[in-house]
Design an enzyme around this catalytic site. Structure first.
Site, short mmCIF file in Angstrom:
data_model
loop_
_atom_site.label_atom_id
_atom_site.label_comp_id
_atom_site.label_asym_id
_atom_site.label_seq_id
_atom_site.Cartn_x
_atom_site.Cartn_y
_atom_site.Cartn_z
N HIS A 208 0.99 -1.20 -0.04
CA HIS A 208 -0.04 0.03 -0.10
C HIS A 208 0.97 1.20 -0.12
O HIS A 208 0.94 1.97 0.78
CB HIS A 208 -0.93 -0.15 1.21
CG HIS A 208 -1.82 -1.24 1.29
ND1 HIS A 208 -2.50 -1.66 2.46
CD2 HIS A 208 -2.07 -2.23 0.35
CE1 HIS A 208 -3.07 -2.89 2.16
NE2 HIS A 208 -2.76 -3.33 0.93
N ASN A 209 1.53 1.53 -1.14
CA ASN A 209 2.08 2.88 -1.40
C ASN A 209 1.38 4.01 -1.85
O ASN A 209 0.64 3.52 -2.79
CB ASN A 209 3.48 2.38 -2.33
CG ASN A 209 4.05 1.23 -2.12
OD1 ASN A 209 3.86 0.02 -2.41
ND2 ASN A 209 5.38 1.17 -1.48
#
Lengths: 587, 409
Positions: A515-516
Site C-alpha cells: 500500500h504505497n
C-alpha cells in the site's frame, strides 16, 4: 525516433483497476480508447486455470506475476542524509505488472475510509486543537467528502460483488456490521463469507471485552454473482490462494474477471501490451498533453497522440512518469515547496500470533479477506487525548492462508532449522493463528519520492528514489494497537502468544504491504496538490490520474483498493459528464 | 390450415427475390438474405477467424479427409460472382455446383434442400453485396478415392433426399417454423444426427447425437437421460441466445454456432427451435444401471474429482450457473459416447462470449496432470454419480483420444 501512430481520443497508461474502469466507461461513451500496458496480457480463463493456479512456489515464492526489478525498480533510503540504493529484489512491497496490475494479486479486502478520514486535518484540529499534530506532519483534507464518494464506493463494490454486512444503512445502525463505518446507500452485493474457527474464537473474545467484531468486507465472493457489466462470478472455494495469485474460480474480483470480458466487446477499445510508456508528451505551452511515447519489446518507439491522457499505472510509477515528463513542480523537502512526489505514505502493520494447543484451526481453509475484525481503534473512532499519537487501524483475525511453504509457525524458542524445527512446525501448524493490525501512515515533510541522481533504468531514465521511514507517531500508534490486540488474544486463552508491534526503521527487505500511497496528491490547493478534486492535473488539463493510490494525501487505516476503485468511477463521471462538454480546467 | 402454416413458415416471402434476368438489388431481399445467411451459419465454414467475410478457407476435418470451405464472395475469378442463380440454387438444393460439379455433403445441402428457391436467392442477393475477395481455395483435399466427386452421385443416391420443407398440419405454426429452421437452414443434424459408415444421416435417429471433428455433439431431442429433455423452453432459448444457461455453457463447435448464428437469431425463431426440439422425439439410449459407488474405479475417480474438479463443479456435481457446467443429469456427461467429456478434461475448452453473457469462463486442461487411468476413473465417476448413469470409460479410450488430440494440434 518514434513513429507516430494515428491519434486516439484517449490513451490510458496501465491496464489495472483504474485503467480498465476508465477504459470501459470512456469507450462506452463513444471515445476511441487505447490502453498501453507495460506487462503481458493476462485473462482469467487462460492465465489462472485452477488446474495449476494454486502453485505456491511459482506465485508466492518466485513471484511469477510481479514486476521484475530488471524491468523497473526504484532506489530506497530511510533518511535524506543517506545515499539511496536500488532495490534489486522487491520484498517490502511487491509492485504488480501486466494487465490487471495489482488488482490480480490483492487479497480482496474491500474497505471504505471513514468520513472523518476525508477531512483529517480539520477534524483532528477541531477535536483536539492543532497542537496534537507533530510539526512535520503534512496531512491534509481530501478535496472530496465521504458523502460525495459514497455512490462511487457503492459502484466499485457492485462491480466486485463484495461480500459483507453493512453496519450503517443510510444512517441506521445495523447489527452484525461495522458500527463505525460511514453510511451506506445499500447492503453489500453479497452476504459475508463463512468464518473459520480462528476468526470465530477471536470474535467471541473481542465481544467479551466489549468490542464490536464484524466480518471483513471481501471481494472474494460468498456466493455466485452477476455484476452490472453482465459478468458472472463464482462462489469462493476458500482455497487460500489469493494474495500473490490470480483467481481462476472467478471468485476474487480483478480487472480481468470483473471488467475485461465486457471491455473487450467494446469495438472502440484496444490494448497495447508489453509496451512501456517512456513519457507523457506536452505541447509547446506545456499546458496540454499531446499523447505519450512508448517502447515495445523490440525496442521500437511509438508516439501515440491523444486528446486525453489517463495516468493509471501503479502509484509509485504514476509519480515517476509525472517527474520524467516534467509535469507539475517536483517536491523539495528543504523548502517544502513543490508537489510532485510530496506526501508519500505507506501503512503501519503489526501482528500478534497465538498458539491454541487444544483447538484444530484448519488454517488452510481461508480467503484473502475473510476473518472477523474490530474497528474500535481505527482513525478517530477512539479518543486520542493524551495518547501521544493520532491515527489508528483495524485489527482482527484474518489469516489469509495456510499455504504449506510459507506457513510454518513454531513456538518460541524453537530452533530455526533441523529436526526439532520440522517436528515443531508439524505439531504447531493446526493450532497456530496470526492476528494482525492494519494501521494508518500519515504523511510527513521528510517522506517523499523524487528522481534518483545516480541510478537509471534500462531505458536510460532516472530511477525513482523513495525516502521513507516510520515516525514516532506511527510507532506509538502501532504499539497501542498491538497492545489492544494482545488483550483480545489473551482472552482467547492461548497456550502461547507473541506480540510483534511495528518497530523502526522501515525495512524494505521484509514484506509488510504494497500500500504505497501519495506523490500525486489530489487537493483543493495547487500549492499542496498535483491534482484537483476530479483527479485532473492542475497544470495540464487533459491529463488525469484517476484514483491510483498516488492521489491519497495520506494513508488511512484501511486497504486502499476500494477507494482507488471509487475514485476511478468518480473521475470517469467527471470526464464524461463535465470535461467532454467543455475541455479545460474543471476547477 | 395447411395453407396458413405454409404461409407462416415462409412468411418472409413477401417480395420475390427471383428474376428471370439480373440479380435482384431489392433492399428487402438483401435484408432477408442477410438474416437467412445468419440462420444458415454460412460464416461458420466460409469465414475464417479474423478473416475476410465469406472468403473461405476454414478446414473441415471429415472421416474421409480434409475439405476447405470455398470462397463465396462475389469475386468473379475465385468466388461465386459468375454463378447463375440456377447454379447457386442447385448447389444448396441438390448439391450440384457450377456446371453440375458435385459438392461434398460437408456443405449441408442435405439440409439446405428444405429451403425454397426464393429464400436461397435472398441469400444470393445478400452475398452479392459483400466485398469481393480474391482468394483461390483448393476445396477438395481428400485422398483417393474420395477425391473423385462423381462418387457423390452414388452417395447422394444412398443418403440424400432432395425436397423442400413440408409443414405438418397437425402441429402449431411455431413448431413448424422450428422444424423448418432445425431441418433446413439451421442444419442442426449436420452435427447432431448420427452418421452411417458413409457419412450419411441415420434417418431413423435424427438429432440423437454424433461424433465429429473430435467432439461429440450430444443428443438434442427431448430425451431426459442423455438429451435435453430436462431443460425448459426458457433454458434452451437462453442457451441458444446467450451461449449459457443454468446448466451449461456452449464451447467447441457449438460456441461458433452460437457466435455466428443462434445468438443473432430473432427471439421468435429461437423460441420456435426450442418448441420443436423439446416437442420431438425421445431418441437415444435408455438409462443404464449406474456403476456402484464402491466400485474401485469409482472410488479412485471420487478422490480425483474432489481434488481437481470439486472447487468449480461442486461436490454434488451441481456446478455454478452461467460459469461452471452442471455435471449431474446433463446430456454430454451421460452420453454413451464420452468424446466431448474426455476432450474437455484432457485439453480444456473455453465457453463462448456473447454480449449478454460475456464472461467466457474456461475448463483448464488436465492432460499434463492426470494419466489415462486417472482420466478414465474420474470420467467414470462423473458419469455414474449424483443420479447419473453411463457406461464406464476405459483408459484405452482416453489413450486413443490423447493421441488424436496431440496429432490435431
Amino acid at each position: 525516433m518514434a513513429r507516430k501512430l494515428p491519434s486516439k481520443n484517449v490513451v490510458v497508461i496501465g491496464l489495472g483497476w483504474t485503467g480498465s474502469i476508465l477504459s470501459y466507461h470512456l469507450a462506452k461513451a463513444g471515445l476511441d480508447v487505447v490502453a498501453i500496458e507495460r506487462g503481458p496480457w493476462r485473462d482469467t480463463a487462460t492465465n489462472f486455470p485452477p488446474a495449476y493456479a494454486q502453485d505456491e512456489l511459482r506465485y508466492a515464492v518466485r513471484l511469477d506475476l510481479f514486476l521484475r526489478p530488471a524491468q523497473e525498480t526504484l532506489t530506497f533510503r530511510n533518511k535524506a542524509d543517506q545515499i539511496a540504493l536500488p532495490i534489486r529484489n522487491f520484498a517490502g512491497f511487491l509492485p504488480g505488472n501486466g494487465v490487471g496490475g495489482a488488482g490480480i494479486h490483492w487479497n480482496g479486502q474491500t474497505w471504505r475510509f471513514l468520513p472523518t478520514d476525508f477531512r483529517l486535518r480539520s477534524h483532528l484540529t477541531e477535536r483536539y486543537g492543532a497542537n496534537i499534530l507533530p510539526d512535520d506532519m503534512t496531512i491534509q483534507d481530501w478535496p472530496v467528502s465521504y458523502d460525495e464518494l459514497e455512490p462511487y464506493y457503492d459502484r466499485f463494490e457492485k462491480l466486485c460483488g463484495t461480500s459483507g454486512k453493512a453496519g450503517n444503512l443510510k444512517g441506521v445502525k445495523q447489527d452484525g456490521g461495522n458500527p463505525f463505518e460511514g453510511w451506506r446507500s445499500a447492503e453489500y452485493p453479497t452476504p459475508p463469507l463463512k468464518q473459520g474457527l480462528g476468526a470465530t474464537l477471536f470474535a467471541e473474545a473481542a465481544r467479551k471485552l466489549g468490542h464490536s467484531p464484524f466480518p471483513q468486507p471481501a471481494s472474494n465472493l460468498s456466493e455466485a454473482y452477476t455484476n452490472p457489466l453482465g459478468i458472472r462470478m463464482g462462489q469462493c472455494s476458500y482455497c487460500g490462494f489469493c494474495e500473490r495469485f490470480g483467481c481462476g474460480n472467478y471468485s476474487k474480483a480483478s480487472p480481468q474477471t470483473c471488467v475485461l470480458p465486457a471491455l473487450l466487446r467494446v469495438p472502440n477499445f484496444t490494448a497495447q501490451t508489453e509496451s512501456e510508456v517512456l513519457k507523457i508528451n506536452l505541447d509547446s505551452t506545456g499546458k496540454r498533453a499531446t499523447g505519450v511515447t512508448y517502447v515495445d519489446t523490440s525496442g521500437k518507439e511509438w508516439e501515440q497522440p491523444a486528446d486525453i491522457v489517463l495516468l493509471c499505472a501503479f502509484a509509485l510509477f504514476n509519480v515517476q512518469l509525472m517527474l520524467i515528463s516534467g509535469i507539475g513542480k517536483p517536491y523539495d523537502p528543504v523548502s517544502g515547496q513543490g508537489v510532485v512526489g510530496r506526501n508519500y505514505a505507506y501503512q503501519t502493520t503489526s501482528s500478534v500470533s497465538v498458539i491454541l494447543k487444544d483447538k484444530v484451526l484448519n488454517p488452510f481453509i481461508a480467503t484473502g479477506a475473510h476473518g472477523m475484525i474490530i474497528d474500535d481503534y481505527n482513525g478517530d473512532n477512539f479518543d486520542h487525548t493524551n495518547l501521544g499519537f493520532v491515527g489508528g487501524g483495524y485489527m482482527g483475525a484474518g489469516q489469509t492462508n495456510g499455504r504449506p511453504i510459507q506457513t510454518r509457525p513454531v513456538p518460541k524458542g524453537t530452533p530455526k532449522w533441523g529436526a526439532a524445527w520440522k517436528k515443531a512446525t508439524a505439531e504447531t501448524y493446526q493450532h497456530a493463528y496470526s492476528l494482525s493490525t492494519h494501521g494508518s501512515s500519515y504523511s510527513y515533510r521528510d517522506c517523499w519520492l523524487d528522481l534518483d541522481p545516480t541510478y537509471k533504468d534500462r531505458l536510460g531514465r532516472p530511477l525513482m528514489r523513495m525516502t521513507f521511514d516510520f515516525h514516532e507517531n506511527e510507532l506509538k500508534m502501532s504499539a497501542f494497537l498491538t497492545e489492544r490486540l494482545a488483550e483480545i488474544a489473551k482472552a482467547m486463552n492461548p497456550t502461547e502468544m507473541q506480540a510483534h508491534p511495528r518497530k523502526g526503521p522501515y525495512d524494505s527487505t521484509i514484506y509488510q504491504t504494497t500500500h504505497n500511497t501519495g506523490g500525486t496528491v489530489m487537493g483543493d490547493d495547487p500549492q499542496t496538490s498535483v491534482l484537483n478534486r476530479y483527479g485532473q492535473s492542475w497544470d495540464v488539463h487533459n491529463l488525469f490520474v484517476p484514483g491510483g493510490a498516488s492521489v491519497f494525501p495520506q494513508n488511512h487505516g484501511y486497504n486502499p483498493t476500494n477507494t482507488v476503485g471509487a475514485l476511478a468511477f468518480w473521475t470517469a463521471d467527471a470526464i464524461t459528464q463535465r470535461y467532454l462538454k467543455n475541455p479545460g480546467p474543471l476547477m | 390450415m395447411y395453407r396458413s402454416l405454409t404461409f407462416a413458415v415462409t412468411s418472409f416471402a413477401f417480395i420475390a427475390c427471383a428474376h428471370a434476368q439480373g440479380a435482384t438489388q431489392d433492399f428487402s431481399c438483401i435484408e432477408r438474405g442477410h438474416y437467412l445467411t445468419t440462420l444458415s451459419d454460412c460464416a461458420g465454414c466460409h469465414t475464417t477467424a479474423g478473416g475476410k467475410p465469406f472468403a473461405g478457407g476454414v478446414a473441415l476435418q471429415t472421416p474421409f479427409g480434409t475439405l476447405i470451405a470455398p470462397n463465396i464472395t462475389p469475386d468473379t475469378d475465385t468466388g461465386i460472382g459468375n454463378w447463375s442463380d440456377d447454379e447457386f440454387v442447385s448447389a444448396l438444393q441438390d448439391g450440384r455446383g457450377r456446371n453440375g460439379t458435385r459438392l461434398y455433403p460437408a456443405m449441408p445441402y442435405t439440409a439446405y434442400t428444405k429451403m425454397s428457391r426464393d429464400d436461397i436467392l435472398a441469400i444470393r442477393a445478400y452475398l452479392n453485396t459483400v466485398t469481393p475477395v480474391h482468394n483461390r481455395v483448393n476445396a477438395n483435399q481428400l485422398p483417393f478415392p474420395f477425391n473423385i466427386r462423381l462418387a457423390m452421385m452414388v452417395w447422394n443416391w444412398l443418403n440424400f433426399t432432395p425436397g423442400r420443407f413440408v409443414a405438418d398440419p397437425h402441429q402449431s405454426a411455431e413448431w413448424n417454423r422450428g422444424a423448418y429452421l432445425v431441418q433446413g437452414p439451421g442444419h442442426c443434424g449436420a452435427c447432431h444426427t448420427p452418421k452411417t459408415a458413409l457419412g450419411g444421416d441415420k434417418t431413423g435417429a435424427p438429432l440423437t447425437g454424433a461424433t465429429l471433428q473430435g467432439w461429440f455433439a450430444p443428443n438434442i431431442t427431448a430425451n431426459k437421460h442423455n438429451g435435453i429433455g430436462r431443460w425448459s423452453k426458457d433454458d434452451l432459448v437462453h442457451y441458444l441466445k446467450t451461449g449459457a444457461n443454468n446448466d451449461t455453457l456452449a464451447s467447441g463447435p457449438m460456441a461458433e454456432a452460437v457466435t455466428h448464428s443462434t445468438s443473432q437469431m430473432k427471439d421468435a425463431d429461437v423460441a420456435a427451435i426450442a418448441t420443436y426440439l423439446l416437442g420431438t422425439g425421445q431418441g437415444g439410449t435408455d438409462r443404464p444401471t449406474p456403476i456402484a459407488a464402491d466400485n474401485p474405479t469409482m472410488k479412485v475417480g471420487a478422490e480425483i474429482y474432489k481434488d481437481a474438479c470439486a472447487p468449480c463443479h461442486q461436490d454434488n456435481g451441481q456446478g455454478s450457473a452461467q460459469l461452471f457446467p452442471r455435471l449431474a443429469g446433463t446430456a454430454v456427461v451421460q452420453s454413451d459416447d464420452p468424446t466431448t467429456l474426455g476432450r474437455v478434461v484432457l485439453e480444456g475448452s473455453r465457453a463462448v462470449a456473447t454480449n449478454s453473457a460475456p464472461t467466457a469462463p474456461a475448463m483448464p486442461a488436465f492432460d499434463w496432470r492426470l494419466d489415462n487411468d486417472q482420466v478414465a476413473a474420474v470420467l467414470t465417476y462423473i458419469r455414474n454419480s449424483w443420479g447419473n448413469a453411463a457406461p464406464a470409460v476405459s483408459a484405452a479410450t482416453v489413450a486413443k483420444q490423447r493421441t488424436s488430440l496431440a496429432q490435431s494440434r
